[in-house]
Design an enzyme around this catalytic site. Sequence first.
Site, short mmCIF file in Angstrom:
data_model
loop_
_atom_site.label_atom_id
_atom_site.label_comp_id
_atom_site.label_asym_id
_atom_site.label_seq_id
_atom_site.Cartn_x
_atom_site.Cartn_y
_atom_site.Cartn_z
CD1 TRP A 174 44.82 -14.49 34.18
CD2 TRP A 174 43.60 -14.24 35.55
NE1 TRP A 174 44.49 -13.76 33.25
CE2 TRP A 174 43.77 -13.88 33.48
CE3 TRP A 174 41.88 -13.98 35.69
CZ2 TRP A 174 42.50 -12.91 32.77
CZ3 TRP A 174 41.14 -13.56 35.25
CH2 TRP A 174 41.50 -12.57 33.83
CG ASP B 293 44.57 -21.25 36.08
OD1 ASP B 293 43.36 -21.51 35.39
OD2 ASP B 293 43.61 -20.13 36.25
CE LYS C 247 43.30 -18.04 28.54
NZ LYS C 247 43.47 -17.05 28.24
N1 PMP Z 1 43.63 -17.91 34.73
C1 PMP Z 1 44.53 -17.75 33.67
C2 PMP Z 1 45.00 -18.62 33.48
C3 PMP Z 1 43.48 -17.37 32.42
O1 PMP Z 1 44.66 -16.75 31.48
C4 PMP Z 1 43.10 -16.29 32.68
C5 PMP Z 1 41.93 -15.72 31.70
N2 PMP Z 1 42.83 -15.17 29.89
C6 PMP Z 1 41.68 -16.97 33.55
C7 PMP Z 1 41.92 -17.89 34.78
C8 PMP Z 1 40.04 -16.11 34.00
O2 PMP Z 1 39.48 -17.05 32.98
P1 PMP Z 1 38.09 -17.02 32.62
O3 PMP Z 1 37.80 -15.54 31.10
O4 PMP Z 1 37.18 -17.97 31.91
O5 PMP Z 1 37.34 -16.60 34.29
#
Ligand code: PMP
Length: 359
Positions: free
Chosen positions: A99, A166, A190
């Site tokens: 991510w 994040d 989550k």
């Molecule tokens: N950052 C992290 C740490 C994540 O775990 C996730 C999704 N699992 C995301 C960003 C992306 O999130 P989204 O699918 O809501 O765009």
Amino acid sequence: MKIHNFNAGPSILPKEVIRKSAQSVIDFNGSGLSLLEISHRSIDFLEIIEKTTCLVKQVMNLNDDYAILFLQGGASLQFSMIPYNLMDQEAAYLDTGFWAKNAIKEARKFGKVKILFSGKNQNYTHISKHYQIPCNVDYFHCTSNNTIVGTQMKIFPKTSVPIVCDMSSDIFSRKLNFCQFSLIYASAQKNVSSAGMTIVIIKKNILGKIKRNIRNIPSYMDYKIHIQNKSILNTPNVFSIYTSMLTLEWIKNKGGLSVLEKQNQHKAKLLYNEIDNNNLFENKIHEEDRSDMNVSFFLKDKKLEKEFNKMWKKENIVGLEGHRFLGGYRASIYNALPLESVQFLIEIMKEFERRHDRK
Ligand code: PMP
């Protein structure tokens, strides 16, 4: 039937939150209407936004220097919104996993990105604590919990540069000094709510600092406009916001983040302890960087996977598969996952080891 839900996201939420949010879909506050049938500009809904905003601030101990937004587009949209609003010339990023890499990829479209540390060569099993943040960058970006590999930042740097974080997979899971961050974002699916909503927490004074007149920010991408419109610039995800409010009430009633943190640490410790002491399993993360939210582990002998998978699936355990990029196993043990589910998984792992000892 008791199901042990280790899904990584969307994932387990408190049962009472699910019950109340389901009830609101059928009949919102005895109004005879569903939550899904009322205007997002109605007094009833404005009260929900206001209450959820206050709860976020209370639970995180934040003052009115911060604005709380409930946006759409997931954490993924924040990967672009952040540089759109904050990057003048250059920003510093930690590359701690999948991510973080995606956040870096988007930021590069707006300016220069300095990578202060990359865990890539160690398969992201470790997060450095020894990096220097240059004082001339516009912001420093980090990912507090790396959902896929299962690492978590336990300490954050001291710096005069705005810290952007994040927290998608560990928001509301532990007590931190949240004032050290200038921007926190987290997709809701989550620890908080249903998918389709992102909480963005911004220190208002970091906005409006881009010196170069390089971009005209489209309205939906502009934090200032969202702040002026109190998250209803357009129609927000009403269901997800309402469910967040219920989760935040649940957190408050439990005693807040310090109570949850202790419970989460206890659950994680038990599970890591089993992985370390069980002859069949291993965890590859440096001990000090192990996540209290996403516990990844592997069978030392891959040939046993089929048999182990059959065993846990039969016992009503769900969501234990590792991420598709990584394989192995990942137990996501978010706030709402009861201790007994962790104990149950441990029992299954012990039983699997006993079976193989006998063979
Ligand atoms: N950052 C992290 C740490 C994540 O775990 C996730 C999704 N699992 C995301 C960003 C992306 O999130 P989204 O699918 O809501 O765009």
